[in-house]
Design an enzyme around this catalytic site. Structure first.
Site, PDB file in Angstrom:
ATOM      1  N   GLU A 210       0.840  -1.200   0.000  1.00  0.00           N
ATOM      2  CA  GLU A 210       0.000   0.000   0.000  1.00  0.00           C
ATOM      3  C   GLU A 210       0.874   1.249   0.000  1.00  0.00           C
ATOM      4  O   GLU A 210       0.951   1.998   0.966  1.00  0.00           O
ATOM      5  CB  GLU A 210      -0.942  -0.067   1.214  1.00  0.00           C
ATOM      6  CG  GLU A 210      -1.855  -1.275   1.138  1.00  0.00           C
ATOM      7  CD  GLU A 210      -2.683  -1.542   2.395  1.00  0.00           C
ATOM      8  OE1 GLU A 210      -2.683  -0.695   3.303  1.00  0.00           O
ATOM      9  OE2 GLU A 210      -3.321  -2.611   2.455  1.00  0.00           O
ATOM     10  N   ARG A 258       2.065  -8.174   1.038  1.00  0.00           N
ATOM     11  CA  ARG A 258       1.309  -7.417   2.050  1.00  0.00           C
ATOM     12  C   ARG A 258       1.912  -7.550   3.457  1.00  0.00           C
ATOM     13  O   ARG A 258       1.880  -6.617   4.255  1.00  0.00           O
ATOM     14  CB  ARG A 258      -0.119  -7.980   2.045  1.00  0.00           C
ATOM     15  CG  ARG A 258      -1.042  -7.546   3.168  1.00  0.00           C
ATOM     16  CD  ARG A 258      -2.397  -8.218   2.973  1.00  0.00           C
ATOM     17  NE  ARG A 258      -3.232  -8.133   4.150  1.00  0.00           N
ATOM     18  CZ  ARG A 258      -4.196  -7.228   4.322  1.00  0.00           C
ATOM     19  NH1 ARG A 258      -4.446  -6.327   3.398  1.00  0.00           N
ATOM     20  NH2 ARG A 258      -4.932  -7.219   5.420  1.00  0.00           N
ATOM     21  N   ASN A 275      -1.527  -6.356  10.501  1.00  0.00           N
ATOM     22  CA  ASN A 275      -2.794  -5.835  11.004  1.00  0.00           C
ATOM     23  C   ASN A 275      -3.761  -6.929  11.453  1.00  0.00           C
ATOM     24  O   ASN A 275      -4.952  -6.696  11.572  1.00  0.00           O
ATOM     25  CB  ASN A 275      -3.463  -4.954   9.932  1.00  0.00           C
ATOM     26  CG  ASN A 275      -4.176  -3.778  10.566  1.00  0.00           C
ATOM     27  OD1 ASN A 275      -3.753  -3.280  11.618  1.00  0.00           O
ATOM     28  ND2 ASN A 275      -5.266  -3.335   9.956  1.00  0.00           N
ATOM     29  N   ARG A 276      -3.239  -8.114  11.670  1.00  0.00           N
ATOM     30  CA  ARG A 276      -3.994  -9.197  12.320  1.00  0.00           C
ATOM     31  C   ARG A 276      -3.206  -9.717  13.526  1.00  0.00           C
ATOM     32  O   ARG A 276      -3.593 -10.673  14.146  1.00  0.00           O
ATOM     33  CB  ARG A 276      -4.202 -10.384  11.344  1.00  0.00           C
ATOM     34  CG  ARG A 276      -4.909 -10.050  10.058  1.00  0.00           C
ATOM     35  CD  ARG A 276      -6.391  -9.744  10.293  1.00  0.00           C
ATOM     36  NE  ARG A 276      -7.071  -9.451   9.039  1.00  0.00           N
ATOM     37  CZ  ARG A 276      -7.098  -8.263   8.451  1.00  0.00           C
ATOM     38  NH1 ARG A 276      -6.474  -7.227   9.020  1.00  0.00           N
ATOM     39  NH2 ARG A 276      -7.757  -8.084   7.321  1.00  0.00           N
ATOM     40  N   HIS A 326      -3.781   3.339   5.475  1.00  0.00           N
ATOM     41  CA  HIS A 326      -3.769   2.185   4.566  1.00  0.00           C
ATOM     42  C   HIS A 326      -4.244   2.680   3.206  1.00  0.00           C
ATOM     43  O   HIS A 326      -4.760   3.792   3.072  1.00  0.00           O
ATOM     44  CB  HIS A 326      -4.771   1.127   5.038  1.00  0.00           C
ATOM     45  CG  HIS A 326      -4.382   0.398   6.279  1.00  0.00           C
ATOM     46  ND1 HIS A 326      -4.080  -0.930   6.277  1.00  0.00           N
ATOM     47  CD2 HIS A 326      -4.262   0.815   7.575  1.00  0.00           C
ATOM     48  CE1 HIS A 326      -3.800  -1.325   7.516  1.00  0.00           C
ATOM     49  NE2 HIS A 326      -3.895  -0.277   8.328  1.00  0.00           N
ATOM     50  N   SER A 327      -4.123   1.821   2.208  1.00  0.00           N
ATOM     51  CA  SER A 327      -4.802   2.116   0.954  1.00  0.00           C
ATOM     52  C   SER A 327      -5.279   0.797   0.378  1.00  0.00           C
ATOM     53  O   SER A 327      -4.600  -0.218   0.534  1.00  0.00           O
ATOM     54  CB  SER A 327      -3.879   2.844  -0.018  1.00  0.00           C
ATOM     55  OG  SER A 327      -3.008   1.933  -0.658  1.00  0.00           O
ATOM     56  N   TYR A 328      -6.498   0.711  -0.206  1.00  0.00           N
ATOM     57  CA  TYR A 328      -7.239   1.807  -0.747  1.00  0.00           C
ATOM     58  C   TYR A 328      -8.730   1.690  -0.477  1.00  0.00           C
ATOM     59  O   TYR A 328      -9.154   0.676   0.059  1.00  0.00           O
ATOM     60  CB  TYR A 328      -7.011   1.894  -2.272  1.00  0.00           C
ATOM     61  CG  TYR A 328      -7.335   0.598  -3.015  1.00  0.00           C
ATOM     62  CD1 TYR A 328      -6.323  -0.334  -3.269  1.00  0.00           C
ATOM     63  CD2 TYR A 328      -8.623   0.313  -3.444  1.00  0.00           C
ATOM     64  CE1 TYR A 328      -6.601  -1.516  -3.942  1.00  0.00           C
ATOM     65  CE2 TYR A 328      -8.900  -0.870  -4.126  1.00  0.00           C
ATOM     66  CZ  TYR A 328      -7.886  -1.786  -4.372  1.00  0.00           C
ATOM     67  OH  TYR A 328      -8.163  -2.949  -5.029  1.00  0.00           O
ATOM     68  N   TYR A 378     -15.614  -5.101   6.892  1.00  0.00           N
ATOM     69  CA  TYR A 378     -15.798  -6.518   7.232  1.00  0.00           C
ATOM     70  C   TYR A 378     -15.177  -6.739   8.603  1.00  0.00           C
ATOM     71  O   TYR A 378     -14.336  -5.939   9.034  1.00  0.00           O
ATOM     72  CB  TYR A 378     -15.078  -7.422   6.214  1.00  0.00           C
ATOM     73  CG  TYR A 378     -13.723  -6.884   5.819  1.00  0.00           C
ATOM     74  CD1 TYR A 378     -12.620  -7.034   6.652  1.00  0.00           C
ATOM     75  CD2 TYR A 378     -13.559  -6.173   4.632  1.00  0.00           C
ATOM     76  CE1 TYR A 378     -11.383  -6.518   6.305  1.00  0.00           C
ATOM     77  CE2 TYR A 378     -12.321  -5.650   4.276  1.00  0.00           C
ATOM     78  CZ  TYR A 378     -11.242  -5.830   5.127  1.00  0.00           C
ATOM     79  OH  TYR A 378     -10.027  -5.307   4.788  1.00  0.00           O
ATOM     80  N   GLU A 401      -8.460   4.406   4.872  1.00  0.00           N
ATOM     81  CA  GLU A 401      -8.192   3.756   3.586  1.00  0.00           C
ATOM     82  C   GLU A 401      -8.200   4.876   2.552  1.00  0.00           C
ATOM     83  O   GLU A 401      -9.253   5.444   2.241  1.00  0.00           O
ATOM     84  CB  GLU A 401      -9.278   2.727   3.241  1.00  0.00           C
ATOM     85  CG  GLU A 401      -9.307   1.524   4.153  1.00  0.00           C
ATOM     86  CD  GLU A 401      -8.191   0.508   3.880  1.00  0.00           C
ATOM     87  OE1 GLU A 401      -7.405   0.703   2.937  1.00  0.00           O
ATOM     88  OE2 GLU A 401      -8.125  -0.472   4.634  1.00  0.00           O
TER      89      GLU A 401
HETATM   90  O1  0X9 Z   1      -8.003  -5.433   6.465  1.00  0.00           O
HETATM   91  C1  0X9 Z   1      -7.257  -4.548   6.876  1.00  0.00           C
HETATM   92  O2  0X9 Z   1      -6.294  -4.762   7.599  1.00  0.00           O
HETATM   93  C2  0X9 Z   1      -7.546  -3.092   6.458  1.00  0.00           C
HETATM   94  N1  0X9 Z   1      -7.859  -3.051   5.068  1.00  0.00           N
HETATM   95  S1  0X9 Z   1      -6.712  -3.320   3.950  1.00  0.00           S
HETATM   96  O3  0X9 Z   1      -7.361  -3.441   2.685  1.00  0.00           O
HETATM   97  N2  0X9 Z   1      -5.756  -2.047   3.888  1.00  0.00           N
HETATM   98  O4  0X9 Z   1      -5.966  -4.467   4.319  1.00  0.00           O
HETATM   99  C3  0X9 Z   1      -8.705  -2.549   7.267  1.00  0.00           C
HETATM  100  C4  0X9 Z   1      -8.494  -2.596   8.743  1.00  0.00           C
HETATM  101  C5  0X9 Z   1      -9.642  -2.059   9.541  1.00  0.00           C
HETATM  102  N3  0X9 Z   1      -9.444  -2.242  10.949  1.00  0.00           N
HETATM  103  C6  0X9 Z   1      -9.680  -3.421  11.569  1.00  0.00           C
HETATM  104  N4  0X9 Z   1     -10.312  -4.377  11.015  1.00  0.00           N
HETATM  105  N5  0X9 Z   1      -9.278  -3.516  12.817  1.00  0.00           N
HETATM  106 ZN    ZN Z   2      -3.858  -2.133   4.597  1.00  0.00          ZN
END
Ligand code: 0X9
Ligand code: ZN
Length: 440
Positions: A210, A258, A275-276, A326-328, A378, A401
């Site tokens: 991103e 990613r 981000n997980r 983040h994008s997008y 989501y 985003e």
């Molecule tokens: O899925 C993600 O980590 C983020 N979108 S991305 O397309 N950039 O990967 C959104 C994250 C939103 N925040 C949480 N779900 N905690």
């Molecule tokens: Zn992201």
């Protein structure tokens, strides 16, 4: 430009038949999984990106079931009206059959990803660009004052720019917040005149591919560093790039990388979705336990040195606001991301988000949509935003985003220039709110 996939045949099947058919398809996918997992290594020849428009929750569920299939990479996850999915050549036939069976409307957004990448790439760092005099020169030493945010920088150049400008400013300091898996230095810029002022933490680029996100954070830094009035009242910690390993790998080897670059025992697949990986409802929703998945949450919370670096910074400086870029998609998201619940202060977050979106609309005529993460996008748990609110007690939290103007991960120079300004406008509105309501 989108082309219609008219070759998709709509199958009218009885539910039982459909179930059997889907089971067979799923088995085929699982077999293909292993093959694809070890075979693409950044070569996207023949890969397609589909735009999918599931109009019922059942259809969204069908798409969600594909998340665990290697060779399937959601550029925009299912949940919103449309989503984007990149599919490996070996799987396209089965995929199209499956979409037809589930009656999910499908169009082709990118016909051949490798070709799409060949056309792009004229504005990447290190490539030749036109100088003011019209001659071509190599862009080796970007200088802060004249840098116009029309290209993406390699991590070393980001560091060079940042160090150069911070050295001239008494209110700014570069601090090392950690080291990546591959040994790169992770930095934050502290802008401060008084340690008692409310703190705002801003980061970008936890997802390698991103690229617009770290560039936006750099732009925000460029604007803030000379804003003496704001720095009198607030302290900032700005982390331009949270996942330098993933970013550099995305630049050099695999454009759509990613994750981080860490190694997991017993598998050839590398990396964890940063981000997980945060310790907030870790591994509960929208995550995968498979190390080959783009959404792999890691062997345990905070298994990654990059996520630990952010955790340690946030817990030590106790910010009142945290913004992650983040994008997008053009979205202003606030918690929660793990489930459809809302935090107690959601009305404040929503109103402020709207105010920021209105300002971008007024200045640039671009629309950002505001809402709680799970409801607008989501469910996905283990995010830095959820963790900072749930565990670190940060009151004001946003995940942005950035808009992409339809260019997905490859905004053009012109588009990038606008995107970084959107990001800065959002931060200006957020910052003013903190100044007016949280500073003494
Ligand atoms: O899925 C993600 O980590 C983020 N979108 S991305 O397309 N950039 O990967 C959104 C994250 C939103 N925040 C949480 N779900 N905690
Ligand atoms: Zn992201």
């Amino acid at each position: 430009m989108l082309q219609s996939t008219q070759r998709l045949r709509q199958c009218a099947m009885m539910p039982r038949q459909q179930e059997k058919f889907q089971k067979i398809l799923h088995a085929t996918f699982v077999c293909l999984n292993l093959f694809v997992a070890f075979n693409h290594a950044g070569d996207y020849n023949g890969y397609m990106v589909y735009q999918l428009s599931p109009n019922t929750s059942e259809k969204i569920a069908v798409l969600k079931s594909l998340e665990s299939v290697t060779g399937y990479d959601f550029w925009q996850e299912p949940g919103r009206k449309t989503s984007h999915l990149m599919v490996a050549p070996e799987q396209q036939h089965e995929f199209e059959k499956r979409m037809a069976a589930s009656q999910i409307q499908t169009t082709i957004a990118i016909n051949n990803v490798a070709e799409h990448l060949r056309k792009d790439g004229t504005y990447r760092d290190g490539q030749k660009e036109k100088s003011n005099k019209g001659t071509r020169r190599r862009f080796l030493r970007p200088d802060w004052k004249n840098f116009s945010f029309e290209r993406y920088l390699k991590y070393n150049h980001m560091l060079r720019l940042v160090r150069g400008v911070v050295a001239k400013k008494s209110t700014a300091n570069v601090i090392t917040i950690g080291q990546t898996y591959q040994g790169r230095k992770m930095i934050a810029v502290k802008l401060s005149t008084c340690d008692n002022n409310p703190v705002i933490v801003i980061d970008g680029g936890i997802h390698g591919r991103e690229w617009a996100a770290p560039m936006s954070v750099l732009y925000i830094l460029q604007k803030l560093i000379d804003d003496d009035e704001v720095i009198k009242k607030l302290t900032f910690y700005i982390i331009p790039l949270l996942n330098p390993d993933g970013y550099e790998y995305s630049r050099r080897k695999d454009r759509y990388w990613r994750k981080t670059m860490s190694k997991t025992p017993f598998t050839k697949c590398r990396g964890v979705d940063g981000n997980r990986n945060f310790d907030s409802h870790w591994n509960e929703s929208g995550t995968e336990g498979d190390p080959c998945s783009q959404l792999y949450s890691g062997p345990e919370p905070f298994s990654e040195s990059e996520t630990r670096a952010l955790r340690d910074l946030i817990t030590s400086v106790t910010p009142v606001m945290y913004i992650t870029f983040h994008s997008y998609g053009g979205l202003i998201l606030y918690p929660w991301g793990y489930a459809p619940d809302l935090p107690d202060n959601w009305p404040e977050l929503h109103l402020l988000g709207k105010k920021a979106a209105d300002e971008v609309k007024r200045l640039f005529n671009t629309e950002y949509v505001v809402g709680a993460s799970t409801n607008l996008l989501y469910p996905a748990s283990g995010g830095s935003d959820d963790w900072s609110m749930e565990k670190a007690g940060v009151q004001l939290v946003y995940c942005i985003e950035l808009e992409d103007f339809g260019s997905k991960f490859e905004p053009s120079p012109n588009e990038l220039k606008k995107i970084v300004q959107h990001a800065n406008t959002l931060v200006q509105v957020f910052t003013k709110h903190v100044e007016e309501n949280y500073a003494s």
